[in-house]
Design a protein around this motif. Structure first.
Motif: not given
Length: 446
Positions: A236, A370, A352, A374, A372, A190
């Motif tokens: 990430e 942003d 998300k 997982r 982001r 980012y």
């Protein structure tokens, strides 16, 4: 699963009167340097709920900083730890050993990436695990230098403070720090100057160039990196970065250490985050989610590296405590039985999707620069609209608004402008969505 009703309930102001009374006692008795995100005193917790002493029930988007992934009172953890408590609480594994420690090490050998022969050593905290990984790498390589990365966090002991990038609050006023620690660039997509699509290749090239020129690869014992950065902002590393660094380490006899203390044990939708790009680290450090809330950590790795330290060189009075080991076996049992990797991936899908919808509703994305992460390790980075200038004040205000409505959220990031979400992997989808509703309303109030 806990018998606590899985429903948000706000009966008083947050914090309530009993919590305020306890906070006064805390202020008188507890050192000021020990902070709290939200001075609400917990009475019970389980599933996706924290119940406080005033009877309020908060939706938990923090999991005690990624610790209670299986919930704060998981049946298997409670059952196994209770049985162990009744048998014995401690002997010290270095005095008279016990089966639980061995069994945890066997499970770690099965679960961690790679099919090579592995061994483990158990400790109490994440910082201890990282520090011992450095000791082991130095013993194996007979080298001294350690390489870490911008935005990384590795703990609060003297050595791990040196490894940690962020000064305030972790390092300010606590030096001097351990020597032979070197910091190189991280592929922070980012914020990478030429864009996220170039970050992996360019950042790895820069990092390798700095190691080669400034330290000398032949002097480096270990390269330590979080496969998903935690306190640094749930970054990430851009694709390609980690494999390039791992290849460089292998080519130069450097021990590659994956710090999976926050990202491990199903948190990212895989047993370990480094699996996403097929990495097989030489050593992997774990803690947090390993034992359902009991203090336990581990270094696991290639048997020949783990055996490099001399007998008696690794250990600690409480390391691999039998009750904590029982809790870890219960946590792993729960993760397998409930397929918490799949649960984490579903949490990512829900979170998300909702967060991107929120960003789409705001002019030019508004504060959300942003989205982001997982699995159940998701974050939003907040910036001043129309820029990438970090907005720590808005982040703090947003967290405060969520807390007032009974949603526990945490902040992080090098610039203090990241709102991070770490719900227990056993949280119900209704609570997950209700928490996101609260967050959306908080955005509206800003």
């Amino acid at each position: 699963m806990s018998d606590i009703p899985q429903e948000r309930r706000v009966l008083t102001a947050i914090p309530g009167p009993k919590s305020v009374e306890l906070q006064a006692r805390r202020t008188a008795a507890v050192a000021a340097g020990v902070g709290s995100t939200l001075p609400v005193f917990t009475a019970r917790a389980g599933g996706g709920i924290i119940e406080d002493v005033d009877g309020n029930r908060l939706i938990d988007f923090g999991s005690g900083i990624a610790v209670t992934s299986v919930g704060a009172s998981a049946e298997a953890v409670v059952r196994r730890a209770s049985a162990q408590l009744a048998d014995f609480t401690h002997t010290c594994f270095m005095v008279t050993p016990y089966e639980g420690y061995v069994e945890v090490c066997e499970r770690l050998a099965e679960l961690t990436p790679g099919d090579h022969a592995k061994k483990s050593a158990l400790f109490n905290s994440g910082a201890e695990a990282v520090e011992n990984a450095v000791k082991i790498a130095r013993a194996y390589t007979k080298r001294t230098a350690v390489v870490v990365f911008d935005h990384g966090y590795h703990g609060r002991t003297n050595l791990t403070m040196a490894l940690t990038a962020k000064n305030m609050p972790y390092k300010q006023g606590f030096g001097p720090f351990a020597p032979e620690v070197y910091r190189v660039p991280m592929a922070y997509g980012y914020r990478w100057p030429t864009g996220p699509e170039n970050a992996g290749a360019e950042a790895s090239a820069q990092a390798i160039d700095e190691i080669t020129k400034q330290i000398g690869a032949e002097n480096v014992a270990a390269i330590i990196i979080e496969p998903v950065l935690g306190e640094g902002g749930f970054i990430e590393p851009a694709k390609g970065f980690l494999p390039a660094i791992a290849r460089f380490a292998k080519d130069n006899g450097i021990v590659f250490v994956a710090d999976e203390i926050q990202s491990g044990f199903c948190r990212t939708g895989q047993w370990f985050a480094c699996e996403d790009e097929g990495l097989v680290p030489d050593l992997i450090t774990t803690a947090k989610g390993i034992a359902g809330g009991l203090p336990l950590s581990a270094v696991t790795g290639r048997a020949e590296i783990m055996d490099a330290a001399h007998s008696g060189g690794l250990g600690g009075t409480y390391g691999g405590n039998p009750v904590a080991c029982a809790g870890a076996l219960g946590a792993i049992e729960t993760m397998r039985e409930l397929d918490l990797n799949a649960r984490a991936r579903r949490i990512e899908e829900v979170m998300k999707g909702r967060l991107e919808e929120m960003r789409a509703k705001l002019p030019n994305g508004g504060l959300i620069g942003d989205v982001r992460g997982r699995g159940a390790m998701i974050a939003i980075e907040l910036v001043k609209p129309g820029t990438k200038d970090p907005d720590a004040a808005a982040t703090a205000a947003l967290a405060k608004a969520c807390h007032a409505e009974g949603l526990l959220v945490l902040t992080c990031g090098t610039y203090g402008n990241v709102l991070r979400f770490l719900p227990p992997l056993v949280i119900g989808e209704d609570l997950l969505n209700e928490g996101l509703d609260i967050l959306e309303r908080a955005f509206a109030t800003l």
